[in-house]
Design an enzyme around this catalytic site. Structure first.
Site, short mmCIF file in Angstrom:
data_model
loop_
_atom_site.label_atom_id
_atom_site.label_comp_id
_atom_site.label_asym_id
_atom_site.label_seq_id
_atom_site.Cartn_x
_atom_site.Cartn_y
_atom_site.Cartn_z
N CYS A 93 0.80 -1.30 0.43
CA CYS A 93 -0.54 -0.20 0.09
C CYS A 93 0.57 1.01 0.57
O CYS A 93 0.93 2.60 -0.03
CB CYS A 93 -0.83 0.15 1.31
SG CYS A 93 -1.77 -1.41 1.00
N1 CO8 Z 1 -19.92 -10.40 7.43
C1 CO8 Z 1 -19.81 -10.25 9.20
N2 CO8 Z 1 -18.98 -10.80 9.55
C2 CO8 Z 1 -18.01 -10.54 9.93
C3 CO8 Z 1 -17.32 -11.06 8.34
C4 CO8 Z 1 -18.23 -10.67 6.97
N3 CO8 Z 1 -17.55 -10.16 6.12
N4 CO8 Z 1 -15.81 -10.76 8.29
C5 CO8 Z 1 -15.91 -10.82 9.52
N5 CO8 Z 1 -16.85 -10.84 10.49
C6 CO8 Z 1 -17.15 -11.27 11.62
C7 CO8 Z 1 -16.31 -11.73 12.62
O1 CO8 Z 1 -15.79 -12.62 12.21
C8 CO8 Z 1 -16.39 -11.28 13.52
O2 CO8 Z 1 -16.21 -11.96 14.57
P1 CO8 Z 1 -16.64 -13.25 15.98
O3 CO8 Z 1 -16.19 -11.66 16.57
O4 CO8 Z 1 -17.58 -13.79 16.01
O5 CO8 Z 1 -15.39 -13.68 15.65
C9 CO8 Z 1 -16.36 -10.02 13.55
O6 CO8 Z 1 -17.40 -10.15 12.69
C10 CO8 Z 1 -15.89 -8.87 13.87
O7 CO8 Z 1 -14.80 -9.33 12.87
P2 CO8 Z 1 -13.23 -8.33 13.31
O8 CO8 Z 1 -13.15 -8.17 14.52
O9 CO8 Z 1 -12.46 -8.71 12.08
O10 CO8 Z 1 -14.32 -6.46 12.43
P3 CO8 Z 1 -13.52 -5.58 12.20
O11 CO8 Z 1 -14.73 -4.64 12.83
O12 CO8 Z 1 -11.27 -5.63 12.51
O13 CO8 Z 1 -12.81 -5.00 10.95
C11 CO8 Z 1 -11.75 -5.12 8.91
C12 CO8 Z 1 -12.84 -6.40 9.94
C13 CO8 Z 1 -12.83 -4.27 8.55
C14 CO8 Z 1 -10.69 -5.71 7.99
C15 CO8 Z 1 -10.75 -3.99 10.02
O14 CO8 Z 1 -9.78 -4.79 10.94
C16 CO8 Z 1 -9.64 -2.99 9.37
O15 CO8 Z 1 -10.30 -3.18 8.29
N6 CO8 Z 1 -8.71 -3.23 9.45
C17 CO8 Z 1 -7.46 -2.57 9.18
C18 CO8 Z 1 -6.95 -3.43 8.01
C19 CO8 Z 1 -6.05 -2.53 7.00
O16 CO8 Z 1 -5.37 -1.41 6.86
N7 CO8 Z 1 -5.55 -3.46 6.57
C20 CO8 Z 1 -4.64 -2.61 5.61
C21 CO8 Z 1 -5.08 -3.17 4.02
S1 CO8 Z 1 -2.91 -3.90 3.61
C22 CO8 Z 1 -3.72 -2.77 2.25
O17 CO8 Z 1 -4.11 -2.16 1.93
C23 CO8 Z 1 -2.46 -3.42 1.28
C24 CO8 Z 1 -2.23 -5.06 1.28
C25 CO8 Z 1 -1.48 -5.55 -0.11
C26 CO8 Z 1 -2.84 -5.25 -1.11
C27 CO8 Z 1 -2.91 -6.50 -1.34
C28 CO8 Z 1 -4.37 -6.74 -2.49
C29 CO8 Z 1 -4.99 -8.68 -2.65
#
Ligand code: CO8
Length: 372
Positions: free
Chosen positions: A155
């Site tokens: 990123c």
């Molecule tokens: N629908 C319903 N429920 C879901 C879903 C879904 N799609 N997905 C997860 N859940 C559930 C989970 O299983 C969990 O359930 P439980 O509590 O029972 O275990 C609950 O929802 C909460 O899950 P999370 O704790 O995972 O949810 P978050 O509130 O943390 O949200 C995010 C998840 C949105 C992924 C969040 O953590 C996030 O955005 N974090 C920041 C991540 C970030 O910035 N990453 C950088 C990305 S890297 C990048 O940008 C480039 C990489 C290189 C490119 C790659 C190309 C492919």
């Protein structure tokens, strides 16, 4: 010598997938998987899959839709992967094609032609092959002189690319540089994984970088502070690579797709990025009230809200800290460049802006810009 960003360009694919479309396909897949594996699930040898939901996706990330290069097979529950027709070697590669489209716009915005460019940098999360470099193919397709190379910093590729371009200009190895970010991310998404199936979209961005003395465009942004940082972390990882066929038993395993510990990333990257931006502002005595615009990496709307509040000491308006991830989703390094591209027309001479990326590696980079 002062280096400026003198033009930006954006290629947006024509096909778009809403959260509802994505979730409908995913949930059909879950229903079929659970029915097919009913006996094993009842025995407890296989875990039942859980449904995804549009409400969760929008609340947790802010994402409402994403653009992709090929929609149909992503939404086909028997495939759930983009299908792109392989092109012969004498045709322009698909990644080069979208890079060229964004580059042409950036050249136009900068009042430059391909003949002015003497360095092409392709900076993105993945290139579709190792060589010949995508940058050299684009250099040829546009008719640029000089030299070109590819660089991968997930990123932070775009911002690291801008710094490389600026340093090439400062060192005299180039005068006018194209930094292009053709981010085709959909092939790296595991559309059968509810934690990550919604995160990414495809796009391409480009910027022209040159010495202030040669810049003539209406909107020129001088780089007045810059700092990249990296810190190793396995919390965002993909093991796709050219050695995958050396261990064929795992060649298609889940770890070959994008995988992250989203919560950990959120918690660890937030202080790292806030501190990076604050330190760059302190370096040039830039007060929070003097930041006209905050162009942040576009991964998560809540994360951007936290960073903006920490850096500015207030909750910024959507004009001050633009969000494009609602429409485009996470487009890796292109996200903060899309925000800059779409939200700069009202800026005036002397305005200061922060452009900041963060992501896998970890890698982050903060540039402070001043409108000429
Ligand atoms: N629908 C319903 N429920 C879901 C879903 C879904 N799609 N997905 C997860 N859940 C559930 C989970 O299983 C969990 O359930 P439980 O509590 O029972 O275990 C609950 O929802 C909460 O899950 P999370 O704790 O995972 O949810 P978050 O509130 O943390 O949200 C995010 C998840 C949105 C992924 C969040 O953590 C996030 O955005 N974090 C920041 C991540 C970030 O910035 N990453 C950088 C990305 S890297 C990048 O940008 C480039 C990489 C290189 C490119 C790659 C190309 C492919």
């Amino acid at each position: 010598m002062s280096v400026v960003i003198s033009g930006t360009g954006l290629f947006t694919p024509s096909e778009k997938i809403s959260n509802d479309e994505l979730v409908q396909c995913f949930n059909q897949y879950v229903e079929r998987f659970n029915a097919d594996n009913n006996a094993a699930i009842t025995e407890g040898t296989i875990d039942a899959l859980s449904y995804s939901s549009s409400e969760f996706i929008e609340k947790a990330s802010g994402i409402k839709s994403r653009y992709v290069m090929a929609k149909d097979d992503i939404l086909n529950i028997d495939i759930m992967h983009p299908t792109l027709i392989e092109r012969p070697n004498d045709e322009l590669s698909i990644q080069a094609e979208i890079g060229v489209a964004a580059a042409k716009q950036a050249l136009k915005a900068a009042n430059k032609t391909a003949a002015d460019i003497d360095l092409v940098i392709v900076a993105c999360a993945y290139t579709q092959r190792s060589y010949p470099a995508m940058a050299i193919e684009i250099q040829d397709a546009l008719g640029c002189n000089g030299w070109g190379f590819d660089m991968l910093v997930a990123c932070s590729a775009a911002t690291f690319g801008i710094i490389n371009a600026a340093n090439a200009i400062r060192s005299g190895t180039a005068k006018t540089v194209l930094v292009i970010n053709p981010e085709i991310l959909s092939p790296q998404i595991n559309y059968r994984d509810r934690d990550s199936h919604f995160i990414f979209g495809d796009v391409a961005t480009a910027v022209v970088i040159e010495d202030q003395s040669t810049a003539t465009s209406e909107h020129c942004f001088k780089i007045i502070a810059e700092q990249p940082i990296t810190q190793f972390s396995n919390n965002i990882r993909s093991n796709i690579g050219y050695m995958n066929n050396c261990h064929p038993e795992n060649a298609n395993a889940d770890d070959k797709y994008f995988i992250q510990q989203g919560r950990k990333v959120f918690k660890e990257v937030l202080p790292m990025v806030s501190e990076l931006i604050t330190s760059q502002m302190a370096k040039i005595d830039l007060a929070p009230d003097d930041v006209k615009r905050l162009y942040l990496h576009q991964a998560n709307i809540n994360m951007n809200g936290f960073i903006a509040k920490k850096v500015l000491g207030r909750i910024p308006s959507l004009i001050e800290a633009p969000i494009i991830l609602d429409e485009y989703a996470n487009t890796s390094s292109a996200g903060c460049i899309i925000a800059l591209h779409k939200h700069h027309d009202d800026l005036a001479s002397g305005d200061k802006m922060v452009l900041c990326s963060f992501g896998a590696g970890y890698s982050a980079c903060c540039l402070i810009l001043e409108h000429l």
